[in-house]
Design an enzyme around this catalytic site. Structure first.
Site, PDB file in Angstrom:
ATOM      1  N   HIS A 271      89.715 122.731  89.048  1.00 10.57           N
ATOM      2  CA  HIS A 271      89.662 122.181  90.398  1.00 10.57           C
ATOM      3  C   HIS A 271      90.804 122.080  91.099  1.00 10.57           C
ATOM      4  O   HIS A 271      91.236 122.162  92.428  1.00 10.57           O
ATOM      5  CB  HIS A 271      88.685 121.133  90.468  1.00 10.57           C
ATOM      6  CG  HIS A 271      88.412 120.646  91.835  1.00 10.57           C
ATOM      7  ND1 HIS A 271      89.293 120.094  92.812  1.00 10.57           N
ATOM      8  CD2 HIS A 271      87.306 120.373  92.455  1.00 10.57           C
ATOM      9  CE1 HIS A 271      88.799 119.673  93.982  1.00 10.57           C
ATOM     10  NE2 HIS A 271      87.623 119.831  93.785  1.00 10.57           N
ATOM     11  N   CYS A 272      92.149 122.189  90.347  1.00 10.39           N
ATOM     12  CA  CYS A 272      93.227 121.818  90.733  1.00 10.39           C
ATOM     13  C   CYS A 272      94.341 122.831  91.098  1.00 10.39           C
ATOM     14  O   CYS A 272      94.686 122.963  92.176  1.00 10.39           O
ATOM     15  CB  CYS A 272      93.913 120.550  90.087  1.00 10.39           C
ATOM     16  SG  CYS A 272      92.954 119.203  89.763  1.00 10.39           S
ATOM     17  N   ILE A 273      94.852 123.494  89.945  1.00 13.93           N
ATOM     18  CA  ILE A 273      95.942 124.409  90.037  1.00 13.93           C
ATOM     19  C   ILE A 273      95.756 125.538  91.030  1.00 13.93           C
ATOM     20  O   ILE A 273      96.558 125.999  91.807  1.00 13.93           O
ATOM     21  CB  ILE A 273      96.326 124.887  88.723  1.00 13.93           C
ATOM     22  CG1 ILE A 273      96.397 123.520  87.412  1.00 13.93           C
ATOM     23  CG2 ILE A 273      97.688 125.498  88.616  1.00 13.93           C
ATOM     24  CD1 ILE A 273      97.492 122.784  87.844  1.00 13.93           C
ATOM     25  N   ILE A 275      93.917 125.349  93.493  1.00 14.64           N
ATOM     26  CA  ILE A 275      93.769 125.204  94.946  1.00 14.64           C
ATOM     27  C   ILE A 275      94.890 124.231  95.720  1.00 14.64           C
ATOM     28  O   ILE A 275      95.266 124.509  96.837  1.00 14.64           O
ATOM     29  CB  ILE A 275      92.503 124.124  94.986  1.00 14.64           C
ATOM     30  CG1 ILE A 275      91.411 125.170  94.518  1.00 14.64           C
ATOM     31  CG2 ILE A 275      92.242 123.339  96.345  1.00 14.64           C
ATOM     32  CD1 ILE A 275      89.714 124.476  94.407  1.00 14.64           C
ATOM     33  N   ASP A 276      95.360 123.108  95.064  1.00 14.39           N
ATOM     34  CA  ASP A 276      96.462 122.280  95.635  1.00 14.39           C
ATOM     35  C   ASP A 276      97.455 122.833  96.194  1.00 14.39           C
ATOM     36  O   ASP A 276      97.870 122.463  97.071  1.00 14.39           O
ATOM     37  CB  ASP A 276      96.884 121.245  94.571  1.00 14.39           C
ATOM     38  CG  ASP A 276      95.312 120.244  93.733  1.00 14.39           C
ATOM     39  OD1 ASP A 276      94.502 120.587  94.448  1.00 14.39           O
ATOM     40  OD2 ASP A 276      95.526 119.864  93.028  1.00 14.39           O
TER      41      ASP A 276
END
Ligand SMILES: NC(=O)c1ccc[n+]([C@@H]2O[C@H](COP(=O)([O-])OP(=O)(O)OC[C@H]3O[C@@H](n4cnc5c(N)ncnc54)[C@H](O)[C@@H]3O)[C@@H](O)[C@H]2O)c1
Length: 439
Positions: A271-273, A275-276
């Site tokens: 969910h993070c790398i 997208i962020d």
């Protein structure tokens, strides 16, 4: 208001409400219950609330038995009833912050949650955003919605930002064991938030503003994305030079200072790398400055699944076989080792590319028994296959996409005719190495 809230936090009589009971919110509840607080958990997903109320878990590292016990003793109350938001003294927002179709920040979950809080906002409440986002969100998006109530920020209610840091699948770190950065819209908000987290986590790091805390989180993840892109690019270069990138990184990391090891893979997941960094490049574009590093890293990382398919095609070709009609088993559809989370996993793109090329695709993943349908990928419903010698021998190629520790890699190499390994998972297999292609 300030004194009452400060005292309640000090004495642990403050009720902690967590909004969004997912991979971040539920472990946070656990940290606060363990610290001795009464907690309320809010989620719009009725199925999740029903499961929790029945003492069931949907996150592998949060035991059902623990949930059942907390519910029985009243230290954790899951609910869909948003009018109960006023019962909590502190409200921690842990809802999704995805990208929209044009890959720009989608803050609709954060905005709708804040509007729900505003409906029942009362003096003496502390609102903390935990979701990952771009610098400026807490002050420019959350604060105005809450201030519309007529209550005064900094005196009636307080607002802070504290990013979640998680390493899913790593048993050495739970939410309470990871230091937490805290920034506020003002010093009172920051200090209240830091005092609250001080009970539940090993260490708090107060910073001068919520913008610094927001930027800190996004820098941590962008740092990973950029470094992973670098080793992914070097993997492709070193392959041409006949050098093994994994051996190079393992040798380089023996330097006791100035080097941190990052490893290549089949593409970014989770969910993070993936997208962020786009949250940061979006805010940079708004500020009139392109962030070439971030864009380049995104470009390299998103091209990785196609590179893997190119290598797999070469490997099959070497055996005189086309991709079309070949049986290919994908090992691992979770986005990283030993987790049950398939979000943004590159395995879906790998499967889609193989199916497009006419391969007969199946998969095996002990953590994901049934393939979830993915909005952005066209992969038919499938269930996980058992890794029997017959199944492996019946394949033309086994593609290792996720290096779960449950797999016996020696057994896989012994029984499969050809193995394409994107994670160096077969590093300790000594026999039949001619069957292994790294990608
Ligand atoms: N998963 C991680 O490892 C991780 C690590 C650090 C930060 N984050 C960040 O934390 C945030 C949450 O991520 P996650 O992985 O927990 O997501 P998740 O999808 O697992 O959980 C989010 C939950 O919020 C609920 N929700 C959505 N809208 C809601 C609303 N209006 N009111 C109440 N509940 C609502 C959803 O039903 C879901 O249960 C994101 O910003 C993410 O980037 C995630």
């Amino acid at each position: 208001m300030l004194h009452g809230l400060r005292k309640a936090i000090e004495e642990k009589s403050a009720v902690v409400g967590v909004i969004g009971l997912g991979y971040v919110g539920l472990p946070l509840i656990k940290a606060f219950v363990s610290a001795g607080f009464r907690t309320l958990g809010f989620d719009v997903d009725r199925a999740k609330i029903e499961k929790l109320t029945a003492g069931e878990s949907y996150i592998a590292h949060i035991p059902a038995e623990w949930i059942g016990r907390c519910i029985a003793e009243g230290s954790f109350e899951p609910t869909c009833e948003m009018e109960r938001l006023s019962e909590a003294d502190a409200l921690l927002i842990c809802v999704p912050t995805p990208l929209n179709e044009s890959r720009d920040p989608d803050l609709t979950y954060v905005e709708s949650t804040t509007s729900e809080i505003a409906v029942t906002l009362r003096p003496g409440q502390l609102v903390i955003l935990e979701s990952t986002t771009y610098p400026g969100t807490t002050r420019d998006v959350i604060l105005p919605i809450l201030a519309e109530t007529g209550l005064k920020p900094g005196t009636d209610f307080f607002v802070a930002y504290s990013p979640e840091r998680e390493d899913p699948g790593n048993p050495d770190y739970s939410a309470s064991g990871i230091p937490k950065v805290v920034g506020g819209i003002d010093a009172e908000s920051r200090d209240l938030a830091a005092a609250l987290y001080g009970h539940a986590v090993v260490k708090t790091i107060p910073v001068s503003s919520c913008e610094v805390a927001e930027a800190c989180k996004i820098v941590e993840n962008t740092y990973r994305s950029v470094n992973i892109a670098m080793v992914n690019e070097l993997k492709m270069l070193f392959d041409r030079l006949g050098i093994d990138i994994w051996e190079v990184v393992d040798a380089a990391k023996t330097k006791p200072f100035g080097f941190q090891a990052f490893y290549p893979g089949p593409g970014l997941g989770g969910h993070c790398i993936p997208i962020d960094p786009f949250y940061l490049s979006w805010v940079a574009r708004k500020a009139g400055m392109p962030t070439r590093f971030i864009e380049l890293a995104g470009e390299i990382n998103t091209s990785m699944p196609r590179y893997v398919i190119e290598r797999l095609t070469e490997a099959l070709n070497d055996r005189g076989k086309p991709v079309k009609g070949s049986k290919i088993a994908v090992l691992g559809v979770a986005y990283k080792r030993d987790v049950d989370d398939p979000r943004e996993s590159p395995s879906f793109e790998l499967m889609e590319l193989l199916i497009e090329r006419g391969a007969v695709v199946s998969y095996s993943d002990p953590h994901i028994p049934r393939l979830p349908s993915m909005r952005s990928f066209d992969v038919p419903p499938m269930t996980s296959r058992s890794l029997t010698p017959e199944y492996l021998a019946d394949q033309d190629c086994v593609l290792i996409a996720t290096d779960h520790s449950a797999y016996d890699y020696k057994f896989v190499v012994e029984n499969a005719p050809l193995v394409v390994d994107t994670r160096n998972a077969t590093r300790d297999v000594t026999g039949a190495r001619e069957k292994i292609w790294k990608a």
